[in-house]
Design an enzyme around this catalytic site. Structure first.
Site, PDB file in Angstrom:
ATOM      1  N   HIS A 122     -70.758  99.316-103.524  1.00  0.00           N
ATOM      2  CA  HIS A 122     -70.923 100.750-103.226  1.00  0.00           C
ATOM      3  C   HIS A 122     -72.421 101.028-103.127  1.00  0.00           C
ATOM      4  CE1 HIS A 122     -71.078 105.098-104.150  1.00  0.00           C
ATOM      5  NE2 HIS A 122     -69.808 105.154-103.802  1.00  0.00           N
ATOM      6  N   ASP A 199     -71.173  97.163-112.365  1.00  0.00           N
ATOM      7  CA  ASP A 199     -70.750  98.497-111.958  1.00  0.00           C
ATOM      8  C   ASP A 199     -69.252  98.612-112.237  1.00  0.00           C
ATOM      9  OD1 ASP A 199     -70.657 100.221-108.708  1.00  0.00           O
ATOM     10  OD2 ASP A 199     -69.824 100.718-110.672  1.00  0.00           O
TER      11      ASP A 199
HETATM   12  C1  LIG Z   1     -67.628 100.860-107.219  1.00  0.00           C
HETATM   13  C2  LIG Z   1     -68.286 102.220-107.304  1.00  0.00           C
HETATM   14  N1  LIG Z   1     -69.540 102.319-107.816  1.00  0.00           N
HETATM   15  C3  LIG Z   1     -70.160 103.509-107.927  1.00  0.00           C
HETATM   16  C4  LIG Z   1     -69.537 104.668-107.513  1.00  0.00           C
HETATM   17  C5  LIG Z   1     -70.271 106.003-107.701  1.00  0.00           C
HETATM   18  O1  LIG Z   1     -69.591 106.721-108.691  1.00  0.00           O
HETATM   19  P1  LIG Z   1     -70.054 108.239-108.990  1.00  0.00           P
HETATM   20  O2  LIG Z   1     -71.446 108.157-109.525  1.00  0.00           O
HETATM   21  O3  LIG Z   1     -69.072 108.741-110.013  1.00  0.00           O
HETATM   22  O4  LIG Z   1     -69.974 108.958-107.677  1.00  0.00           O
HETATM   23  C6  LIG Z   1     -68.248 104.614-106.964  1.00  0.00           C
HETATM   24  C7  LIG Z   1     -67.597 105.870-106.459  1.00  0.00           C
HETATM   25  N2  LIG Z   1     -66.628 105.618-105.463  1.00  0.00           N
HETATM   26  C8  LIG Z   1     -66.113 106.554-104.655  1.00  0.00           C
HETATM   27  C9  LIG Z   1     -66.363 107.872-104.625  1.00  0.00           C
HETATM   28  O5  LIG Z   1     -65.575 108.392-103.607  1.00  0.00           O
HETATM   29  N3  LIG Z   1     -64.838 107.406-103.013  1.00  0.00           N
HETATM   30  C10 LIG Z   1     -65.166 106.243-103.658  1.00  0.00           C
HETATM   31  O6  LIG Z   1     -64.703 105.122-103.390  1.00  0.00           O
HETATM   32  C11 LIG Z   1     -67.606 103.368-106.876  1.00  0.00           C
HETATM   33  O7  LIG Z   1     -66.350 103.272-106.390  1.00  0.00           O
END
Ligand SMILES: Cc1ncc(COP(=O)(O)O)c(CNc2co[nH]c2=O)c1O
Length: 403
Positions: A122, A199
């Protein structure tokens, strides 16, 4: 037998109709819906407990502080950390990853050092490393994925040299649900003195996490993917690493003594928690963890994997539907309909009450590797049922006929 219907009944958001149809929520990898008990915990806090923590001298603040720290202890036990000092509250996984990059990495890296990052990551686990590499003269090196959307361990071991100081990879990836070999990566990286940042944004909600057994140096996750509110997340770090890191943000709580002649900083975990924290979010995350731990985890995992498998079997019967990077035992499935834009498919599904995610899922490098501009992703959670799968497949079949 996992009673998902009984679970779904605990989620107010799932009782609504969307576009005149029963809501079929298949976007939990983006964010999960919240059980009534978590919503009640938030309301109760603001109705009865609200106060600023670690400050003031009245009963409300003492109680709020006690609950806030009990939430930290709950997370400590939930992920198997050695001490609550290793649990830093953040807004979510993204902020936690940036905190590590801008403190641990920025303080450590020198020109020529390398940060190894997985190809399926991501953007939250790519861009912070690119920023700190730019700041320090270090280099981000891509760890390729295999044709089957798996982490390429052989390539990783070839790329791993003494130039590598940090390895960053997801426990479970967000587009294909690939479970990456974090155990092997940690063992290999540690032999060369590199630290590993895991992560856990998707991993935390799909398998038990024991950071001590895993021997992860850092593990991050967001509350909102674990049936808790948005705006609260966790950075776990080994205490020795956190102690040696410079602070992230300056302000109240993170200091020992401030003077214009110089300032000394506070101890863990406060050193990394400047300002007023998301007290309600932390307390609601505690409630979410307690609720989640009440589920039969094996039955839940089996249930979700069965739903995804049934989805795969049905979708692959449809003309022009191509499933991308399918992983056995995943909680998500990504697919395209050849000749049709992924957003058009999602819009048609939405008109039938079905909520999926379309687009690049903040994973441009993976989209490039797959040769697509985006996918349609259905992601499953404890409240999804076989009827949800049947509704999804029927809607996709209708989309194939219409588009
Ligand atoms: C693997 C992974 N890492 C980091 C993040 C970031 O998380 P946040 O800081 O809570 O935004 C996400 C968010 N993934 C997604 C957010 O919307 N669709 C998704 O797949 C993720 O799926």
């Amino acid at each position: 037998m996992f009673d998902a219907k009984h679970i779904a009944a605990q989620f107010p958001a799932l009782q609504q109709q969307v576009n005149g149809q029963r809501l079929v929520y298949l976007d939990s990898a983006a964010t999960t819906q919240k059980p009534q008990c978590v919503i009640d915990a938030l309301s109760h806090y603001y109705q009865q407990q609200n106060a600023n923590v670690h400050r003031g001298s009245h009963s409300l603040t003492a109680h709020a502080t006690s609950e806030f720290e009990r939430a930290r202890e709950t997370v400590t036990e939930f992920i198997g950390a050695q001490s609550s000092k290793e649990i830093i509250w953040t807004r979510g996984a993204t902020e936690a990853l940036n905190l590590i990059a801008q403190t641990y990495a920025r303080n450590l890296l020198r020109p020529g050092d390398e940060i190894l990052v997985g190809e399926m990551e991501h953007h939250a686990n790519v861009v912070p490393w690119q920023i700190v590499a730019e700041q320090t003269g270090a280099k981000v090196v891509k760890i390729p994925m295999t044709q089957e959307c798996q982490f390429d361990l052989a390539s990783f071991n070839r790329l791993l040299t003494d130039k590598c100081k940090i390895v960053a990879l997801a426990h479970i990836t967000n587009v294909t649900g690939t479970r990456q070999p974090v155990e092997e990566v940690i063992a290999s990286a540690h032999k060369l003195g590199a630290v590993v940042v895991v992560d856990g944004a998707q991993g935390i909600v799909h398998e038990p996490v024991d950071v001590t057994q895993l021997n992860a140096d850092f593990y991050v996750f967001s509350g909102h993917k674990l049936y808790a509110p948005a705006g609260v997340g966790v950075l776990y770090g080994k205490q020795a690493l956190l102690e040696a890191m410079p602070p992230w943000h300056g302000g109240g709580k993170m200091v020992e003594k401030v003077s214009f002649a110089g300032t000394t900083f506070g101890e863990l975990p406060g050193k990394f928690e400047a300002g007023t924290p998301n007290v309600a979010g932390a307390i609601a995350l505690m409630k979410a963890i307690q609720w989640y731990q009440g589920l039969d985890q094996h039955a839940l995992a089996t249930h979700i994997h069965q739903l995804v498998e049934k989805t795969k079997t049905a979708l692959e019967q449809l003309d022009d539907v191509r499933i991308l990077g399918y992983q056995p035992n995943a909680s998500v499935i990504s697919f395209v309909i050849d000749g049709v834009h992924h957003q058009d498919v999602a819009t048609l599904l939405d008109q039938q009450g079905i909520a999926v995610r379309a687009g690049n899922h903040c994973a441009h490098p993976l989209m490039d590797a797959l040769g697509v501009t985006g996918t349609i992703r259905a992601s499953f959670a404890a409240y999804n049922t076989i009827e949800d799968v049947e509704s999804l497949v029927a809607a996709v079949e209708k989309a194939v006929d219409m588009l």
